[in-house]
Design an enzyme around this catalytic site. Structure first.
Site, PDB file in Angstrom:
ATOM      1  N   ASP A  17     -21.461 -64.414  58.940  1.00  0.00           N
ATOM      2  CA  ASP A  17     -20.345 -65.104  59.055  1.00  0.00           C
ATOM      3  C   ASP A  17     -20.867 -66.490  59.564  1.00  0.00           C
ATOM      4  OD1 ASP A  17     -18.181 -65.440  61.283  1.00  0.00           O
ATOM      5  OD2 ASP A  17     -20.259 -65.503  62.561  1.00  0.00           O
ATOM      6  N   SER A  18     -20.369 -67.199  60.071  1.00  0.00           N
ATOM      7  CA  SER A  18     -20.627 -68.456  60.741  1.00  0.00           C
ATOM      8  C   SER A  18     -21.733 -68.506  61.343  1.00  0.00           C
ATOM      9  CB  SER A  18     -20.041 -69.842  60.787  1.00  0.00           C
ATOM     10  OG  SER A  18     -19.102 -69.140  61.288  1.00  0.00           O
ATOM     11  N   CYS A  80     -16.369 -63.152  58.432  1.00  0.00           N
ATOM     12  CA  CYS A  80     -15.614 -64.342  58.910  1.00  0.00           C
ATOM     13  C   CYS A  80     -14.407 -64.618  58.578  1.00  0.00           C
ATOM     14  CB  CYS A  80     -16.772 -65.821  58.543  1.00  0.00           C
ATOM     15  SG  CYS A  80     -15.998 -67.424  59.110  1.00  0.00           S
ATOM     16  N   GLU A 159     -18.007 -68.473  73.295  1.00  0.00           N
ATOM     17  CA  GLU A 159     -20.195 -68.581  73.121  1.00  0.00           C
ATOM     18  C   GLU A 159     -20.513 -69.229  73.928  1.00  0.00           C
ATOM     19  OE1 GLU A 159     -21.496 -70.202  69.688  1.00  0.00           O
ATOM     20  OE2 GLU A 159     -20.061 -69.093  68.833  1.00  0.00           O
ATOM     21  N   CYS A 191      -9.477 -64.360  64.256  1.00  0.00           N
ATOM     22  CA  CYS A 191     -11.633 -65.172  64.255  1.00  0.00           C
ATOM     23  C   CYS A 191     -12.629 -63.832  64.907  1.00  0.00           C
ATOM     24  CB  CYS A 191     -11.078 -66.565  64.758  1.00  0.00           C
ATOM     25  SG  CYS A 191     -12.326 -67.225  65.635  1.00  0.00           S
ATOM     26  N   HIS A 193     -13.985 -64.102  67.106  1.00  0.00           N
ATOM     27  CA  HIS A 193     -14.617 -64.511  67.775  1.00  0.00           C
ATOM     28  C   HIS A 193     -13.636 -63.916  69.480  1.00  0.00           C
ATOM     29  CE1 HIS A 193     -17.090 -67.340  66.767  1.00  0.00           C
ATOM     30  NE2 HIS A 193     -18.502 -67.634  68.203  1.00  0.00           N
TER      31      HIS A 193
HETATM   32  N1  DGL Z   1     -16.555 -67.287  62.106  1.00  0.00           N
HETATM   33  C1  DGL Z   1     -15.074 -68.360  62.498  1.00  0.00           C
HETATM   34  C2  DGL Z   1     -13.935 -67.273  61.581  1.00  0.00           C
HETATM   35  O1  DGL Z   1     -13.585 -65.805  61.645  1.00  0.00           O
HETATM   36  C3  DGL Z   1     -15.417 -68.825  63.513  1.00  0.00           C
HETATM   37  C4  DGL Z   1     -16.233 -69.841  63.750  1.00  0.00           C
HETATM   38  C5  DGL Z   1     -16.483 -70.668  63.293  1.00  0.00           C
HETATM   39  O2  DGL Z   1     -15.494 -71.147  62.812  1.00  0.00           O
HETATM   40  O3  DGL Z   1     -17.118 -70.806  62.123  1.00  0.00           O
HETATM   41  O4  DGL Z   1     -13.051 -67.972  61.384  1.00  0.00           O
END
Ligand code: DGL
Length: 276
Positions: A17-18, A80, A159, A191, A193
């Protein structure tokens, strides 16, 4: 030394993931597939992905997949949503191991469970702008009406740990206002989060809107994928470490976040230089 087919099933699953958000997917894999080992990479140095271009996300994802392959993973989970939207289909032909993203599993269950055919999708600017959820939902339900809304402020609020804070409720009310008028019966939390905001979203939308968590559906999809490839870990080789975490920055912060949401305590997140 090459691994035998028999040993392949003991190899870990690679998840990326990011940053910390994909831990919601890791958490579901831990819960639903407790025998599986996992190598997780969070790109904490380059987060967010949600506002970056398709080309950049493909480049980052390619680097991470190479890193995970170097760790001997047997399958890859793109945790992600933005990377699933932009990079998954581009990179699939480059791989000789199975790969799964979070978009298809979430879209499929939404298409199958909606009663009135009106589905909301919330996600990053990249995910919503790509229209990937709309396209994928319509593969299963061609007449579905899909309404997307980018909610970029949710990521920093999560976060910050402000899951139920009045500010988060206020922001969510603004973002979700258009859905309340449109009569959706299903909302995809598209997403990583957003599943952590489930009770805030539920409080605003009420009990009649079904909230789809792609993380949950992805763990189910991973189980099916591993079974299809005869790669399910039967619980042997318990001496191997079960979970490893790597990040590209801020390892301590990542560890603390992980320990606030995972079902088990992680001892460390190792810092690596993904560009090298
Ligand atoms: N992990 C990203 C997503 O699910 C969210 C956070 C980001 O923008 O990197 O799209």
């Amino acid at each position: 030394m090459s691994q035998s087919c028999e040993d392949r099933k003991y190899a870990p699953v690679g998840v990326f993931d990011s940053g910390v958000g994909g831990l919601t997917v890791a958490r579901e894999i831990m819960r639903q597939l407790p025998m599986e080992r996992m190598v997780y990479f969070g790109d904490t140095a380059r987060v967010p992905y949600g506002s970056k271009s398709r080309e950049t996300i493909i480049r980052y994802s390619r680097q991470i997949i190479h890193f995970l392959q170097g760790k001997g993973v047997k399958a890859i989970v793109v945790a992600c949503n933005t990377a699933s939207a932009f990079a998954l289909e581009e990179l699939r032909p480059e791989l000789d191991i199975p790969i799964i993203g979070v978009v298809k599993p979430g879209a499929k269950v939404a298409a199958e469970t909606t009663k009135n055919g009106r589905i909301g999708v919330i996600g990053t600017e990249g995910t919503v702008g790509s229209q990937i959820y709309t396209k994928t939902i319509r593969e299963h339900k061609p007449d579905a009406e899909v309404i997307g809304k980018a909610c970029p402020l949710f990521v920093p609020l999560v976060e910050e740990g402000w899951l139920k804070d009045p500010i988060t409720v206020e922001v969510a009310q603004r973002y979700l206002a258009s859905f309340q008028a449109s009569g959706i019966d299903t909302l995809i939390m598209g997403c990583t989060h957003y599943p952590l905001l489930r009770s805030t979203l539920r409080g605003i939308l009420g009990e009649d809107v079904n909230l789809v968590n792609p993380a949950y559906e992805t763990a189910q999809g991973l189980k099916a994928l591993l079974s299809e490839y005869c790669l399910e870990n039967d619980g042997g080789k318990r001496e191997l470490s079960q979970y490893q975490f790597y990040v590209s920055d801020a390892a301590e912060k990542f560890k603390n976040f992980a320990n606030s949401i995972l079902p088990c305590e992680i001892e460390e997140a190792q810092l690596i230089h993904i560009e090298e």
